[in-house]
Design an enzyme around this catalytic site. Structure first.
Site, short mmCIF file in Angstrom:
data_model
loop_
_atom_site.label_atom_id
_atom_site.label_comp_id
_atom_site.label_asym_id
_atom_site.label_seq_id
_atom_site.Cartn_x
_atom_site.Cartn_y
_atom_site.Cartn_z
CB THR A 1 -10.34 4.79 -0.93
OG1 THR A 1 -9.82 5.16 0.35
CG2 THR A 1 -9.70 3.50 -1.40
CE LYS B 1 -14.13 6.06 1.09
NZ LYS B 1 -13.23 6.16 2.25
CG HIS C 1 -1.99 -0.95 1.26
ND1 HIS C 1 -3.23 -0.74 0.72
CD2 HIS C 1 -2.02 -2.19 1.78
CE1 HIS C 1 -4.00 -1.80 0.91
NE2 HIS C 1 -3.28 -2.70 1.55
CE LYS D 1 -2.44 10.62 3.04
NZ LYS D 1 -3.17 9.80 2.04
CE LYS E 1 -6.52 13.72 0.44
NZ LYS E 1 -6.70 12.50 -0.29
NE ARG E 2 -3.02 7.75 6.35
CZ ARG E 2 -1.83 7.44 5.85
NH1 ARG E 2 -0.75 7.47 6.61
NH2 ARG E 2 -1.69 7.10 4.59
O1 DL6 Z 1 -4.74 1.06 -0.39
C1 DL6 Z 1 -5.37 1.79 0.59
C2 DL6 Z 1 -4.60 3.03 0.91
C3 DL6 Z 1 -4.31 3.87 -0.33
O2 DL6 Z 1 -5.52 4.28 -0.91
C4 DL6 Z 1 -3.47 5.08 0.05
O3 DL6 Z 1 -3.09 5.75 -1.12
C5 DL6 Z 1 -2.23 4.62 0.80
O4 DL6 Z 1 -1.50 5.73 1.29
C6 DL6 Z 1 -2.60 3.72 1.97
N1 DL6 Z 1 -1.38 3.17 2.52
C7 DL6 Z 1 -1.11 3.12 3.81
C8 DL6 Z 1 0.17 2.44 4.18
N2 DL6 Z 1 1.03 3.28 4.81
N3 DL6 Z 1 1.35 4.38 4.47
N4 DL6 Z 1 1.61 5.37 4.11
O5 DL6 Z 1 -1.85 3.54 4.66
O6 DL6 Z 1 -3.39 2.63 1.51
#
Ligand code: DL6
Length: 796
Positions: free
Chosen positions: A640, A644, A353, A538, A532-533
């Site tokens: 994701t 949405k 990921h 980002k 988002k985080r």
């Molecule tokens: O695959 C699910 C999600 C992706 O949509 C995001 O783009 C991706 O950042 C996230 N990955 C993680 C792993 N750690 N980090 N950074 O959370 O996975």
């Protein structure tokens, strides 16, 4: 009709029965909590009927079972999800109203199960929903974090973390399984006795199972989410208690419980790192034992394992499940090492990921060997076997004093997948370049998706209603049918109704924000949302820098025809990630000044909503006009949230990164606001030592916005507060905020222009909805079933 009245009155009875006998309350005195619990139990009863039938069928048919191992399942609230999936919205509403209760109030009483950080955990939750909707026999395995991810609040604009207490009240969705307790060992040493290798752990923690049924659309199938909680093998020392040392008497229990207390404990110190590794082994080992126990109950030939089970490692966090399965097959079940390796390899699959080097797990081998001495031996043998077959040392899972979980996962896995087309290509070119050359068929792509049940049907009931009225309700389980909306988009009357839905969703968000946070947002403005985080890649700081430049420009010319905007942010920063926390502080400071500025506040507002979680996203996504997906190209594996928003009719402003690429291909380039460098341009640009200064010199707007950070405009009480952010962007800027600023500004002005033509905008928004059907997690799960697991649906 008669049947529905009958069912409805049955359901009312069931609700009253649970209120009376489960909660022990009289309707006269019941509180929202009591009603929520009664409703949850009444809904749960229906789910359990499906669950029992599904489990029975899985045993009868003995089809292949899928095991999804994930450190995170960001499931959010379950009551509303259950009601929608069972198609019981009207019945539940009527039943509650007959007692004078409002369903929304009851649903909002449920706390979020915050068992995840972000996209990775929410993806796992969407996958559970799709697996049940499709009827693929599957189990999710994870950790029952007592406190989950921290709760975020702001004090003077700064993020403050406190424990999330979602389990403080009884949780009606889980079934405790005291009969499923598995002892998990740590530490100790390894002996060779009577021709066998024996691991004698020094410490034991018990894993206790808690099961949550996950029901699919229309209640046709339900799978199990099994979460493990830490318990002491000997919870209470009576001798110590009797000697008067009461605290020490319960110490074992307290220590054992820390293993399932919080998600991702702070791991910047040794104790934190050790706890994290322990968590990973704890849930992986318990899951493997459980999987084998279930297999053994139906089969007695271990060679059948790959035919009967597929294990999916959600990122590297459960990677140790591979060596654990191998260890049991070899050390305990007597298979040769080669045979155990062969079987394990054909059961395991791994999803990557992220390509971010700091997120690819590596463990110091001294720590690893201290906690898992036998596993370290096994990893050495896996490496040797791999080297023998493919003599390339650089591919080793153990080197430079580290155990590399990415390489280990790759070597162990039958299939490795990326989560968007671009990410999968980059994975082949970068982190797994050499391994991919050796195993060219191993890497496959499965672009992420989101469940349309939660992320459209339930979170946006007005849009769902309009769609169903237009094309029927089959789209809910077959999202690509949304394309049938396209002819209606040509009809102005229909488009006006689409716009009315969006406006009503925006008004509802305004009410919520005014009620909870006391801020009045302008519902006429464009709602521009980035949720988002918090992370530099980002680029929330690119967004706020452009907002600052925009504010400065409005102040220069306040009477111009500005397009009103509300800039909405939400997201948590990891507790130890100080730069990300400073960006939150900056956004809050900008909001304070801009929202109070009489010259600009009619056309620009900024707000950072605290404690971003699934429920907040469910409010924000339907109300968005514009979706901000602005990561540095090559850094966002998929995203994701981007899916949405598009599904709910918010066009994207974004870079060609992650699944944005595929979203743009689907919705059409004229319905997507593209800007920024491409992934390969990013790599090139970084080679220029003065890329940021060149960008600043070329764009006076950028220079002025950075100057406002330096001169204390947003923090007069502490003028130096944001100098380090300006310096970082000027002298380092790894994520190329400055280099992409000018093009981002251009794209934002294009957005303004497009939004002024409200009819054209509505069409663009509706086309985003109509063309996002491919981004259903049902499509993704079909891909995994076919390309990776070889699993079949058991729904006839
Ligand atoms: O695959 C699910 C999600 C992706 O949509 C995001 O783009 C991706 O950042 C996230 N990955 C993680 C792993 N750690 N980090 N950074 O959370 O996975």
């Amino acid at each position: 009709m008669a049947r529905s009245v009958q069912t409805s009155s049955n359901f009312r009875d069931a609700l009253l029965r649970h209120l009376t006998y489960t909660m022990g309350k009289d309707p006269e005195h019941a509180q929202p909590f009591d009603w929520r619990m009664a409703l949850s139990h009444a809904i749960r009863d229906r789910i359990v009927d499906t669950w029992v039938a599904s489990t029975r069928k899985t045993y009868e048919q003995d089809g292949k079972r899928v095991y999804y191992l994930s450190m995170e399942f960001l499931i959010g609230r379950l009551l509303e999800d259950g009601i929608f999936n069972l198609d019981m919205v009207e019945e539940a509403k009527e039943a509650l109203e007959s007692f004078g209760m409002d369903m929304r109030t009851i649903l909002d009483d449920e706390p979020d199960a915050a068992l995840g950080n972000g996209g990775l955990g929410r993806l796992a939750a969407c996958f559970l929903d799709s697996l049940s909707t499709i009827g693929c026999p599957a189990y999710g395995y994870g950790i029952r974090y007592e406190n989950g991810l921290f709760k975020q609040s702001f004090v003077d604009g700064c993020q403050v973390e406190s424990p999330e207490t979602w389990l403080q009240e009884p949780h009606p969705w889980e079934f405790e399984r005291p009969e499923v307790r598995i002892n998990i060992g740590f530490g100790g040493d390894v002996h060779f006795e009577n021709g066998k290798t024996v691991w004698r752990p020094a410490e034991m923690i018990q894993a206790e199972a808690f099961d949550t049924p996950i029901v699919g659309w229309q209640g046709r199938w339900a799978n199990t989410l099994r979460l493990w909680a830490g318990r002491a093998v000997d919870p209470f020392d009576l001798d110590l208690f009797n000697s008067g040392d009461f605290a020490a008497a319960s110490e074992h229990e307290a220590l054992a419980r820390t293993i399932s207390r919080v998600l991702y404990p702070e791991d910047s110190n040794e104790a934190g790192k050790e706890l994290r590794l322990k968590q990973e082994y704890f849930f992986s080992a318990a899951s493997i034992r459980d999987i084998l126990r279930r297999f053994d109950s139906q089969h007695n030939d271990l060679k059948l394992l790959p035919e009967k089970i597929a294990i999916q490692l959600n990122d590297t966090h459960p990677a140790i499940a591979g060596p654990e399965l191998l260890r049991i097959l070899h050390d305990e079940r007597g298979l040769s090492f080669e045979e155990a390796l062969h079987i394990t390899h054909h059961c395991m699959n791994y999803t990557n990921h992220t390509l971010l080097p700091e997120a690819l797990e590596r463990w110091d081998e001294r720590l690893f060997g201290r906690l898992l001495p036998r596993h370290l031996d096994i990893i050495n043998r896996i490496d040797d076997a791999h080297y023998k077959a493919n003599p390339h040392r650089t591919l080793s899972a153990r080197s430079d004093g580290q155990v590399k979980m990415g390489e280990l996962s790759f070597i162990m896995a039958n299939r490795v997948n990326g989560v968007s087309a671009l990410h999968t290509d980059l994975m082949k070119q970068t982190v797994f370049k050499e391994l991919n050359a050796l195993h060219p068929d191993r890497i496959v792509n499965e672009t992420n998706g989101v469940t349309p049940r939660r992320w459209l049907h339930s979170c946006n009931p007005a849009l769902s209603g309009l769609i169903t009225e237009t094309i029927g309700e089959d789209w809910i389980a077959d999202l690509e049918q949304l394309e049938k909306l396209e002819p209606s988009i040509e009809d102005q009357g229909w488009l006006d109704r689409f716009t009315d839905v969006k406006n009503a969703n925006k008004a509802a968000l305004c009410d919520y924000v005014a009620g909870v946070h006391g801020v009045n947002l302008n519902p006429e403005a464009m709602f521009d949302i980035q949720i988002k985080r918090m992370h530099e890649y980002k680029r929330q700081h690119l967004n706020i820098l452009e907002t600052i430049a925009h504010w400065q420009e409005i102040r220069d010319n306040p009477t111009a025809d500005w397009v009103p905007r509300v800039k909405i942010f939400a997201g948590k920063a990891a507790q130890g990630y100080h730069f990300a926390k400073d960006i939150i502080h900056l956004i809050n400071d900008v909001a304070k000044l801009v929202n109070a500025d009489a010259a600009t506040r009619d056309v620009l507002q900024v707000i950072f909503l605290p404690n971003y979680n699934v429920s907040l996203a469910e409010r924000l996504v339907p109300a968005a006009d514009l979706s901000e997906q602005i990561s540095t190209a090559g850094k966002e594996a998929s995203g994701t949230g981007n899916m949405k928003f598009a599904l709910n009719g918010a066009p994207t402003i974004g870079t060609l990164d992650g699944a944005n690429v595929e979203i743009r291909d689907h919705v059409g380039k004229e319905n997507f606001f593209l800007f920024g460098m491409l992934a390969d341009e990013v790599m090139q640009r970084r080679m220029m030592h003065d890329h940021a200064q060149q960008a600043i010199n070329a764009d006076p707007r950028l220079g002025r916005a950075l100057e406002a950070l330096r001169d204390g405009t947003f923090s007069p009480e502490d003028p130096g507060r944001y100098t380090h952010i300006a310096d970082n962007l000027t002298w380092s800027d790894y994520f190329l905020v400055c280099s992409d600023f000018t093009d981002y500004w251009r794209a934002q002005r294009e957005v303004d222009k497009a939004y002024q033509d409200r009819k054209a905008w509505a069409k663009m928004a509706a086309l985003n909805t109509a063309r996002s059907g491919w981004f259903s997690s049902d499509r993704t799960i079909h891909g995994y079933m076919c390309d990776i697991w070889g699993a079949k649906s058991l729904i006839p």
